[in-house]
Write an enzyme that holds these catalytic residues in place. Sequence first.
Site, mmCIF file in Angstrom:
data_model
loop_
_atom_site.group_PDB
_atom_site.id
_atom_site.type_symbol
_atom_site.label_atom_id
_atom_site.label_comp_id
_atom_site.label_asym_id
_atom_site.label_seq_id
_atom_site.Cartn_x
_atom_site.Cartn_y
_atom_site.Cartn_z
ATOM 1 N N SER A 175 0.824 -1.207 0.000
ATOM 2 C CA SER A 175 0.000 0.000 0.000
ATOM 3 C C SER A 175 0.868 1.272 0.000
ATOM 4 O O SER A 175 1.643 1.484 -0.931
ATOM 5 C CB SER A 175 -0.959 -0.031 1.197
ATOM 6 O OG SER A 175 -1.943 0.958 1.096
ATOM 7 N N ASP A 388 -8.889 -5.369 -5.698
ATOM 8 C CA ASP A 388 -8.606 -4.155 -4.927
ATOM 9 C C ASP A 388 -9.094 -2.929 -5.690
ATOM 10 O O ASP A 388 -8.697 -2.705 -6.834
ATOM 11 C CB ASP A 388 -7.098 -4.063 -4.686
ATOM 12 C CG ASP A 388 -6.691 -2.787 -3.954
ATOM 13 O OD1 ASP A 388 -7.550 -2.189 -3.279
ATOM 14 O OD2 ASP A 388 -5.508 -2.404 -4.046
ATOM 15 N N HIS A 444 -6.724 -5.838 -1.510
ATOM 16 C CA HIS A 444 -5.689 -4.826 -1.271
ATOM 17 C C HIS A 444 -4.526 -5.387 -0.460
ATOM 18 O O HIS A 444 -3.408 -4.909 -0.571
ATOM 19 C CB HIS A 444 -6.307 -3.626 -0.554
ATOM 20 C CG HIS A 444 -5.369 -2.474 -0.377
ATOM 21 N ND1 HIS A 444 -4.807 -1.793 -1.444
ATOM 22 C CD2 HIS A 444 -4.861 -1.886 0.740
ATOM 23 C CE1 HIS A 444 -4.012 -0.830 -0.990
ATOM 24 N NE2 HIS A 444 -4.025 -0.867 0.327
#
Length: 467
Positions: A175, A388, A444
């Site tokens: 991320s 995601d 994600h």
Amino acid sequence: MEFHGVIFISLFSLVLVVESNEFPINDLINKLPGQPDANFRQFTGYIDVDENVDGRSLFYYFVEAEKDPMIQPLTVWLTGGPGCSSVGDGFSSVGPFVVTKDAHGLQKNLFSWNKVSNLLFIDSPIGSGWSYSNTSSDYNNGDDATNIILLTFMQKWYEKYPVFKSKALYLAGSSYAGHFIPNLADALLDDNKQSKQSKFNLKGLVLGNPMLRSKLDDLAKFDLFFSQKMINSSLYNQIKKECNVIDEDNYFFNLKAIWSATCENLMERGILAAFKTDANNYFPLKLFDIFRDPCAENEQDLNVNKQAVKLITEVDMCSPFRAQSYFNLPEVQRAFHGNRTKLSYIWKGCFTDNFKYNKADMELDMLPVLKKLLQQSVPIIIFSGDQDAIIPTVGTLQHLKKLAEELNIKLTKEEAWSFRNQEGGLKYDFGDLLTFLTVKGGNHHVTSSRPSQALDIFTNFVINWMH
């Protein structure tokens, strides 16, 4: 010949004993509460990153590789947010243990990355996990300040663990670590050029669902929705037309571009339409996984010894939630040598109340840093879950095509990659140093939603290829 072999083996064993004894014994964890037996050691503690011992400190968790730790490389893991605990993330992703269903114990993670590497988890920036400062302004974080502190951390951590100075180093994360990891790699390489002493033996970068160009990622979610038939063509085309203020070729110069009110309204309509809901019932966590519902358990359930589990297509959506509960147990905090400042607030996996981050930094273009690293022959592997919507694969692929174009690198191979005789996703090779893999069914957090595939990527596309 046999006699010489015995001498060699004895000397080699002696070297391993001497090297392993260089670890700081005060940071050794005997055993974590509810932990199964393990054949590797764990260390936790603080690294003070300024002259005032209690002024500014980052918390770390170091785990030896399961086999031959003195031979295996070192991998640094940073998670995103920004403001999430990398240490806590390790207990629902790549670390050696995951929290049990009642959040009071641990079980072995069958897909831990310490099967092939030593692991170092760092709570960064200041205010993440148990990292802290006595100066309130230090909680106003940004990319530059975070990177300076991380560089100092690495220098001081190597002083504490000198045996790793010469060993292969990988930097990995997910991320917002799409900012942290490339920036740190750049700083380590610059330090190598300036330092006449030890060198950071950087071998490569591993990025999961990385944030590279956040404003374009905001738009890419609607490409994902449209490709999955979650929104119709009329709404999709309206969004693309009204929200076209970001020029991909000149992203850096468009950072201050502001979405119009009409654009923002259309985006909101697009999200609500995609999940067939309204503003009152919309749950933002759905963006992290467009096909699985988020964990809906709460702390009260665990406090009365209930179990927090939500299994959807082989993914336990409550795993991060249980880690947060486990880290708030007093006996866990004592065993971890954590919370030495006796913080008044509870431990959070992400976003403590006093944590702040510069929004302008969050929108920065990371392609120039990646470009600089590739020009210095640093290999980069990027993997991304195809479910995601926070940082969709379609956007990341577009960023990497743009990066390759700037470096005059062609897409040399595009093919499916296999996992256990099944399709793992798609693989894109850009020359010899840049590879992008999509992960089928991953969200994600690929390392928790598709942990076996993540370990396979780390082992085969990173360790076996780069090492």
